[in-house]
Design an enzyme around this catalytic site. Structure first.
Site, PDB file in Angstrom:
ATOM      1  N   ARG A 123      31.052 -21.969   9.684  1.00 45.68           N
ATOM      2  CA  ARG A 123      29.672 -21.893   9.188  1.00 45.68           C
ATOM      3  C   ARG A 123      28.697 -22.561  10.159  1.00 45.68           C
ATOM      4  O   ARG A 123      27.634 -22.009  10.465  1.00 45.68           O
ATOM      5  CB  ARG A 123      29.572 -22.550   7.815  1.00 45.68           C
ATOM      6  CG  ARG A 123      28.146 -22.548   7.247  1.00 45.68           C
ATOM      7  CD  ARG A 123      28.055 -23.285   5.927  1.00 45.68           C
ATOM      8  NE  ARG A 123      28.801 -22.601   4.880  1.00 45.68           N
ATOM      9  CZ  ARG A 123      29.903 -23.068   4.311  1.00 45.68           C
ATOM     10  NH1 ARG A 123      30.405 -24.240   4.717  1.00 45.68           N
ATOM     11  NH2 ARG A 123      30.502 -22.402   3.367  1.00 45.68           N
ATOM     12  N   TYR A 154      50.349 -27.449   2.393  1.00 44.58           N
ATOM     13  CA  TYR A 154      50.225 -26.805   3.698  1.00 44.58           C
ATOM     14  C   TYR A 154      50.284 -25.288   3.560  1.00 44.58           C
ATOM     15  O   TYR A 154      49.463 -24.565   4.143  1.00 44.58           O
ATOM     16  CB  TYR A 154      51.338 -27.293   4.625  1.00 44.58           C
ATOM     17  CG  TYR A 154      51.208 -26.800   6.042  1.00 44.58           C
ATOM     18  CD1 TYR A 154      50.292 -27.388   6.909  1.00 44.58           C
ATOM     19  CD2 TYR A 154      51.987 -25.750   6.515  1.00 44.58           C
ATOM     20  CE1 TYR A 154      50.160 -26.937   8.214  1.00 44.58           C
ATOM     21  CE2 TYR A 154      51.862 -25.296   7.810  1.00 44.58           C
ATOM     22  CZ  TYR A 154      50.949 -25.889   8.662  1.00 44.58           C
ATOM     23  OH  TYR A 154      50.813 -25.438   9.954  1.00 44.58           O
ATOM     24  N   LYS A 158      47.218 -22.698   4.508  1.00 42.49           N
ATOM     25  CA  LYS A 158      47.343 -21.714   5.580  1.00 42.49           C
ATOM     26  C   LYS A 158      47.218 -20.285   5.044  1.00 42.49           C
ATOM     27  O   LYS A 158      46.693 -19.401   5.740  1.00 42.49           O
ATOM     28  CB  LYS A 158      48.665 -21.906   6.322  1.00 42.49           C
ATOM     29  CG  LYS A 158      48.690 -23.170   7.184  1.00 42.49           C
ATOM     30  CD  LYS A 158      47.562 -23.174   8.214  1.00 42.49           C
ATOM     31  CE  LYS A 158      47.602 -24.370   9.129  1.00 42.49           C
ATOM     32  NZ  LYS A 158      46.524 -24.374  10.147  1.00 42.49           N
TER      33      LYS A 158
END
Length: 299
Positions: A123, A154, A158
């Site tokens: 952003r 995790y 991901k």
């Protein structure tokens, strides 16, 4: 005639650049003539990496989950090095252990850094990428396509960054901003070395098929990712066989569950499952930073 050095003189931003894959990426981009903006939490480590580079570079200590700090950093990078042509969302942390016993703050921090931090990075630098018709590379993982017991935060993060990158790519395609996803397996970083110090995580990796448990040097992974960046690749896989996993990825959770049903009870009989906390020196640095933010400045 095609530019044989497309990154020459371009500004490249790398998050998590103080160590591991981030530092290796900085050196790989430097070899291709880029100017480097190195972002991370470890100032001394960032300075050490910058000192190893040949081209112009600068360092910024910034928490990728802090929107205001990242916006300010993006402005400083633009003033110092020019608008970014490449941004690599590499910063990441991991923790292991049973979800039921996990520390909610540690679990949440993995999601914040890996997913929210990637979004905040994209952003804040998006205005530059729109101006330069640039390239955003999201570092993902085999965990984006599959899953692993005892690594719930995790894996969730991901999977999230992969989906985020797909959405961002579709949103920006008509603006001539390319978005790539790097699917990487085990890379020789302090995070992986720390994970191997925990018997259960080490045993889980040892029970993967031989090609899937191989650890690759960070420099080798970085070279592959830098080359993919030059090509503005939609996806890059290291090892290359990971590409073959894509068509069958829907089968992976069932396979992992079948193996885990047998292996986890066996492992638990020999080694109690315990939370690891954030893994690696980078994870510990992030943990210290997060604690400092929560406690606020000293009176």
């Amino acid at each position: 005639m095609r530019n044989r050095r497309p990154l020459q003189g371009r500004t490249v931003v790398v998050t998590g650049a103080a160590r591991g894959l981030g530092a290796a990426l900085a050196r790989a981009f430097d070899e291709r003539g880029a100017r480097l903006a190195l972002l991370g939490l470890e100032g001394a480590g960032l300075q050490e990496v910058a000192g190893s580079l040949h081209n112009e570079s600068a360092c910024w200590e910034a928490d990728v989950t802090d929107d205001a700090a990242m916006a300010d950093t993006a402005g400083q990078v633009r003033t110092r090095l020019g608008p970014a042509s490449v941004v690599v969302g590499n910063a990441g942390v991991a923790e292991g252990g049973p979800f039921a016993d996990s520390d909610p703050q540690v679990w949440r921090r993995v999601i914040e850094v890996n997913l929210i931090g990637s979004a905040a990075t994209a952003r804040c630098f998006l205005p530059d990428l729109l101006d330069t018709h640039g390239y955003y590379l999201q570092v993902a993982s085999l965990a984006s396509m599959g899953t692993s017991p005892l690594m719930s935060a995790y894996c969730a993060s991901k999977a999230g960054v992969e989906s985020f990158a797909h959405a961002l790519r579709a949103e920006l395609a008509h603006r001539d901003v390319a978005v790539g996803i790097a699917y990487i397996n085990w890379t020789d970083t302090d995070m992986i070395r720390d994970a191997d110090c925990h018997a259960v995580l080490r045993e889980l990796r040892a029970h993967m098929p031989a090609p899937a448990r191989k650890v690759y040097p960070a420099a080798q992974v970085a070279e592959r990712l830098a080359t993919a960046t030059e090509r503005r690749a939609t996806s890059v896989y290291l090892p290359a066989w990971l590409r073959a996993v894509q068509p069958v990825r829907a089968c992976l959770p069932a396979v992992v569950t079948r193996v885990a049903r047998t292996e986890l009870p066996r492992l638990e009989r020999t080694q109690p499952f315990e939370a690891t906390g954030l893994l690696g020196a980078g994870g510990r640095a992030d943990e210290r930073h997060a604690i400092s933010r929560r406690s606020g400045p000293a009176p």
